[in-house]
Design a protein around this motif. Structure first.
Motif, PDB file in Angstrom:
ATOM      1  N   VAL A 138       0.829  -1.203   0.000  1.00 34.49           N
ATOM      2  CA  VAL A 138       0.000   0.000   0.000  1.00 34.49           C
ATOM      3  C   VAL A 138       0.864   1.253   0.000  1.00 34.49           C
ATOM      4  O   VAL A 138       0.609   2.210  -0.739  1.00 34.49           O
ATOM      5  N   SER A 139       1.901   1.265   0.829  1.00 35.95           N
ATOM      6  CA  SER A 139       2.756   2.451   0.925  1.00 35.95           C
ATOM      7  C   SER A 139       3.497   2.716  -0.373  1.00 35.95           C
ATOM      8  O   SER A 139       3.842   3.856  -0.687  1.00 35.95           O
ATOM      9  N   GLU A 140       3.735   1.662  -1.173  1.00 36.75           N
ATOM     10  CA  GLU A 140       4.432   1.825  -2.438  1.00 36.75           C
ATOM     11  C   GLU A 140       3.503   2.306  -3.544  1.00 36.75           C
ATOM     12  O   GLU A 140       3.914   3.088  -4.402  1.00 36.75           O
ATOM     13  N   ASN A 141       2.239   1.856  -3.530  1.00 39.89           N
ATOM     14  CA  ASN A 141       1.350   2.096  -4.664  1.00 39.89           C
ATOM     15  C   ASN A 141       0.155   2.997  -4.360  1.00 39.89           C
ATOM     16  O   ASN A 141      -0.449   3.532  -5.284  1.00 39.89           O
ATOM     17  N   GLN A 142      -0.219   3.126  -3.103  1.00 36.98           N
ATOM     18  CA  GLN A 142      -1.389   3.922  -2.744  1.00 36.98           C
ATOM     19  C   GLN A 142      -1.048   4.801  -1.539  1.00 36.98           C
ATOM     20  O   GLN A 142      -1.490   4.564  -0.420  1.00 36.98           O
ATOM     21  N   LYS A 143      -0.292   5.807  -1.804  1.00 37.33           N
ATOM     22  CA  LYS A 143       0.249   6.640  -0.731  1.00 37.33           C
ATOM     23  C   LYS A 143      -0.848   7.389   0.016  1.00 37.33           C
ATOM     24  O   LYS A 143      -0.746   7.594   1.232  1.00 37.33           O
ATOM     25  N   MET A 144      -1.901   7.823  -0.702  1.00 41.95           N
ATOM     26  CA  MET A 144      -2.978   8.534  -0.020  1.00 41.95           C
ATOM     27  C   MET A 144      -3.718   7.612   0.943  1.00 41.95           C
ATOM     28  O   MET A 144      -4.096   8.019   2.047  1.00 41.95           O
ATOM     29  N   LYS A 145      -3.922   6.365   0.555  1.00 38.89           N
ATOM     30  CA  LYS A 145      -4.580   5.417   1.447  1.00 38.89           C
ATOM     31  C   LYS A 145      -3.749   5.219   2.715  1.00 38.89           C
ATOM     32  O   LYS A 145      -4.294   5.194   3.823  1.00 38.89           O
ATOM     33  N   MET A 146      -2.442   5.081   2.556  1.00 41.71           N
ATOM     34  CA  MET A 146      -1.575   4.893   3.712  1.00 41.71           C
ATOM     35  C   MET A 146      -1.631   6.101   4.636  1.00 41.71           C
ATOM     36  O   MET A 146      -1.727   5.965   5.866  1.00 41.71           O
ATOM     37  N   ALA A 147      -1.584   7.296   4.069  1.00 46.35           N
ATOM     38  CA  ALA A 147      -1.639   8.507   4.887  1.00 46.35           C
ATOM     39  C   ALA A 147      -2.972   8.620   5.612  1.00 46.35           C
ATOM     40  O   ALA A 147      -3.036   9.042   6.775  1.00 46.35           O
ATOM     41  N   ALA A 148      -4.068   8.230   4.940  1.00 43.84           N
ATOM     42  CA  ALA A 148      -5.391   8.302   5.561  1.00 43.84           C
ATOM     43  C   ALA A 148      -5.520   7.282   6.692  1.00 43.84           C
ATOM     44  O   ALA A 148      -6.121   7.570   7.737  1.00 43.84           O
ATOM     45  N   ILE A 149      -4.978   6.086   6.508  1.00 41.20           N
ATOM     46  CA  ILE A 149      -5.005   5.068   7.562  1.00 41.20           C
ATOM     47  C   ILE A 149      -4.328   5.588   8.819  1.00 41.20           C
ATOM     48  O   ILE A 149      -4.760   5.322   9.940  1.00 41.20           O
ATOM     49  N   GLU A 150      -3.268   6.362   8.624  1.00 39.08           N
ATOM     50  CA  GLU A 150      -2.525   6.910   9.757  1.00 39.08           C
ATOM     51  C   GLU A 150      -3.041   8.273  10.214  1.00 39.08           C
ATOM     52  O   GLU A 150      -2.570   8.812  11.212  1.00 39.08           O
ATOM     53  N   ALA A 151      -4.016   8.843   9.482  1.00 41.29           N
ATOM     54  CA  ALA A 151      -4.457  10.215   9.740  1.00 41.29           C
ATOM     55  C   ALA A 151      -3.253  11.142   9.809  1.00 41.29           C
ATOM     56  O   ALA A 151      -3.155  12.024  10.673  1.00 41.29           O
ATOM     57  N   MET A 152      -2.308  10.926   8.883  1.00 42.14           N
ATOM     58  CA  MET A 152      -1.073  11.695   8.830  1.00 42.14           C
ATOM     59  C   MET A 152      -1.272  12.869   7.865  1.00 42.14           C
ATOM     60  O   MET A 152      -1.199  12.723   6.649  1.00 42.14           O
ATOM     61  N   TRP A 153      -1.518  14.034   8.405  1.00 45.45           N
ATOM     62  CA  TRP A 153      -1.838  15.192   7.576  1.00 45.45           C
ATOM     63  C   TRP A 153      -0.595  15.844   7.005  1.00 45.45           C
ATOM     64  O   TRP A 153      -0.608  16.360   5.880  1.00 45.45           O
ATOM     65  N   GLU A 154       0.490  15.823   7.751  1.00 49.11           N
ATOM     66  CA  GLU A 154       1.750  16.400   7.280  1.00 49.11           C
ATOM     67  C   GLU A 154       2.824  15.319   7.240  1.00 49.11           C
ATOM     68  O   GLU A 154       2.803  14.381   8.049  1.00 49.11           O
ATOM     69  N   THR A 155       3.752  15.459   6.321  1.00 45.73           N
ATOM     70  CA  THR A 155       4.851  14.503   6.225  1.00 45.73           C
ATOM     71  C   THR A 155       5.761  14.620   7.440  1.00 45.73           C
ATOM     72  O   THR A 155       6.186  15.713   7.806  1.00 45.73           O
ATOM     73  N   GLU A 156       6.010  13.480   8.095  1.00 43.20           N
ATOM     74  CA  GLU A 156       6.872  13.468   9.264  1.00 43.20           C
ATOM     75  C   GLU A 156       8.310  13.143   8.866  1.00 43.20           C
ATOM     76  O   GLU A 156       8.543  12.478   7.851  1.00 43.20           O
ATOM     77  N   PRO A 157       9.279  13.575   9.666  1.00 43.59           N
ATOM     78  CA  PRO A 157      10.656  13.138   9.418  1.00 43.59           C
ATOM     79  C   PRO A 157      10.753  11.627   9.544  1.00 43.59           C
ATOM     80  O   PRO A 157      10.160  11.040  10.451  1.00 43.59           O
ATOM     81  N   PRO A 158      11.449  10.954   8.634  1.00 44.12           N
ATOM     82  CA  PRO A 158      11.544   9.489   8.708  1.00 44.12           C
ATOM     83  C   PRO A 158      12.421   9.055   9.879  1.00 44.12           C
ATOM     84  O   PRO A 158      13.336   9.773  10.258  1.00 44.12           O
ATOM     85  N   PRO A 159      12.147   7.861  10.426  1.00 41.48           N
ATOM     86  CA  PRO A 159      11.001   6.986  10.136  1.00 41.48           C
ATOM     87  C   PRO A 159       9.749   7.453  10.871  1.00 41.48           C
ATOM     88  O   PRO A 159       9.826   7.877  12.027  1.00 41.48           O
ATOM     89  N   ALA A 160       8.601   7.413  10.196  1.00 41.23           N
ATOM     90  CA  ALA A 160       7.359   7.930  10.753  1.00 41.23           C
ATOM     91  C   ALA A 160       6.893   7.081  11.933  1.00 41.23           C
ATOM     92  O   ALA A 160       7.145   5.879  11.998  1.00 41.23           O
ATOM     93  N   SER A 161       6.193   7.722  12.849  1.00 40.03           N
ATOM     94  CA  SER A 161       5.652   7.021  14.013  1.00 40.03           C
ATOM     95  C   SER A 161       4.283   6.433  13.675  1.00 40.03           C
ATOM     96  O   SER A 161       3.630   6.835  12.716  1.00 40.03           O
ATOM     97  N   PHE A 162       3.862   5.473  14.482  1.00 34.43           N
ATOM     98  CA  PHE A 162       2.537   4.870  14.334  1.00 34.43           C
ATOM     99  C   PHE A 162       1.603   5.520  15.345  1.00 34.43           C
ATOM    100  O   PHE A 162       1.927   5.618  16.527  1.00 34.43           O
ATOM    101  N   THR A 163       0.441   5.966  14.897  1.00 32.39           N
ATOM    102  CA  THR A 163      -0.530   6.600  15.774  1.00 32.39           C
ATOM    103  C   THR A 163      -1.399   5.532  16.412  1.00 32.39           C
ATOM    104  O   THR A 163      -2.282   4.960  15.755  1.00 32.39           O
TER     105      THR A 163
END
Length: 526
Positions: A248-273
């Motif tokens: 999903v993270s490779e092919n559907q980036k918006m879905k991944m961001a929505a699953i995490e409710a990640m509105w802004e890009t975080e510094p890597p590695p991203a945290s899990f909410t």
């Protein structure tokens, strides 16, 4: 022609309801058939009659479920032509082969093998019947493979290219379609979830027998198989779910961001909410509790790659819409003059983004006439329902870890021969019966609802795939499906409860009714 949003909404609702209902039966079939194969293998190896009778009893429940799955699956394919005519035209070249093979396996191969399974006990040798059961298990899972190959192509459309003359996607490499990495991840994850459902089904019904002191030897053995198979399946779901998340993270980036409710890009590695309350209007997540690094490791398999936030992805989409408008204009030029060199060059450069221009058709008839406001709306429409995805994913994951704990404890009790000595455990196993279905339905919502607004990711918006029908016509078919499926649900529930309550003893499969007192009576006596 402008799109009627009511027709789109009703068509989506109808397909969602029928798909969710159909998916109540498919996973149980996938899991239960392997349990039958395991039990019959033990029977053939040991020659002990109890194992044969276990296969025959659970086979009755399998047969009821299989029939319902076939009955509800037929309507799924009919809907492609009924409510999604343009979608069918657009992807028919790609979908035709997987769906045809799936139909052959489901209605011919599986149907034949199911018939031989039930009618062959007295006509086939033990080894021949076992071979039929194993082929049935394999065929059932291969049937799921082909439908998931088709579905995965909607998530990651590889091996096909748009033809401006035919106005449809055409296969360029069936090998790429077949070995789509998303298809591989979806298949192993989905069938493993089905194995959990089959295991829980056997575990819960067997626990009910033990609570009542019925079919004790039968139930103990059934629970032992279910605990072992279920533990392996539950662990597989979690491990393979990680692979699915990476896809999903490779092919559907918006879905991944929505699953995490990640509105802004975080510094890597991203945290899990772990917990939070998504606020769509203000594009933020309140009361967020984060676990450092986890999402970055799962989503990117690295410590230095970011997971893009929703706001960043929306801005990227605006640029793709601009590119798509150029591709759309070139496509219309080529339909008039197939030899226009400039149009060919422009389309070759931007054809991968043309689907983003089609998002504008919800707001303007001709994407080339779109205003900046229309482009902003189209870009914002690529954000799926964040709260639904956020909570669906977390409840699904919580169920997954619960299944591991329950099956691990069940396996430990089975190894100690203490399955029927613990009333609270048996009640827990019984009451856990609905949970695997809850988790798989939520998984379906994450996969399919999270793809919106796309019918085919980045290629064809869902709103453009509907048939040229009126809202009234869709209401009529939707009402008919709701009525028909409700009747089927009642029939299925009555049949499954009837035969589960009767048990192998009252069905004549288990010849001697045991007189072991119910566990409740034993516990209260002490």
């Amino acid at each position: 022609m402008m799109i009627d949003p009511e027709v789109v909404t009703l068509s989506r609702l109808q397909f969602a309801l029928t798909a969710l209902y159909h998916f109540l039966f498919v996973p149980l079939t996938l899991g239960l058939v392997w349990i039958l194969a395991i039990m019959e293998s033990v029977y053939v190896m040991t020659g002990r009659e109890v194992w044969k009778r276990m296969v025959q009893f659970w086979g009755v429940l399998f047969g009821i479920n299989f029939a319902m799955g076939v009955a509800t699956g037929v309507t799924m394919e009919f809907q492609f032509g009924m409510n999604w005519a343009y979608y069918s035209h657009y992807v028919g070249d790609v979908f035709g082969t997987p769906l045809a093979i799936e139909g052959l396996m489901a209605f011919f191969l599986e149907g034949t093998l199911v018939g031989v399974f039930f009618m062959g006990w007295k006509r086939l040798s033990r080894h021949a019947h076992l071979l039929v059961t194993w082929f049935l298990a394999l065929g059932t899972n291969l049937s799921a493979l082909w439908i998931l190959i088709a579905n995965a192509w909607m998530q990651n459309p590889v091996g096909a290219k748009f033809n401006p003359q035919t106005m449809r996607m055409e296969v360029t490499s069936f090998t790429d379609v077949l070995f789509n990495p998303v298809a591989q991840a979806k298949f192993v994850h989905t069938v493993s979830a089905g194995y959990v459902i089959g295991s829980m089904f056997v575990l819960s019904i067997s626990a009910w027998y033990l609570l009542r002191g019925r079919n004790v030897d039968f139930a103990r053995r059934s629970m032992t198989v279910a605990a072992s198979f279920g533990l392996a399946a539950a662990l597989s779901v979690v491990v393979l779910g990680d692979e699915s998340g990476y896809a999903v993270s490779e092919n559907q980036k918006m879905k991944m961001a929505a699953i995490e409710a990640m509105w802004e890009t975080e510094p890597p590695p991203a945290s899990f909410t772990l917990f939070g309350i998504p606020d769509v209007q203000n594009r933020t997540t309140h009361y967020a509790m984060h676990i450092p690094w986890v999402m970055g490791l799962i989503g990117t398999r690295s410590v230095d790659k970011p997971i893009l936030g929703i706001n960043n992805l929306v801005e990227d989409t605006k640029g793709k819409i601009g590119n798509g408008i150029q591709a759309y204009d070139a496509m219309l030029t080529l339909r008039k003059d197939p030899n226009d060199a400039q149009a060919k060059s422009t389309l070759a450069q931007y054809d991968s983004d043309m689907g983003y221009a089609l998002l504008l058709k919800r707001y303007v008839a001709d994407p080339r006439q779109a205003t900046p406001s229309d482009i902003d709306k189209a870009a914002a429409s690529t954000i799926p329902n964040v709260p639904v995805l956020f909570w669906s994913f977390r409840i699904m994951v919580a169920c997954g870890f619960y299944f591991i704990a329950l099956f691990a404890y069940s396996f430990w009790l089975a190894s100690k021969r203490r399955l029927d000595n613990n009333r609270w455990y048996l009640r827990l196993a019984l009451y856990s019966l609905p949970l695997p279905w809850v988790s798989t339905e939520l998984g379906w919502i994450v996969a399919e609802y999270g793809r919106q607004p796309w019918a085919i990711e980045g290629i064809l918006p869902t709103a453009l795939g509907v048939s040229s029908v009126s809202a009234g016509q869709v209401w009529t078919s939707l009402s008919g499906f709701v009525l028909f499926y409700s009747l089927l649900a009642i029939v299925d529930a009555v049949l499954m409860l009837k035969y589960a309550r009767k048990g192998p003893d009252e069905l004549g499969i288990w010849p001697v009714r045991e007189i072991t007192p119910p566990l409740e009576s034993t516990v209260s006596a002490h």
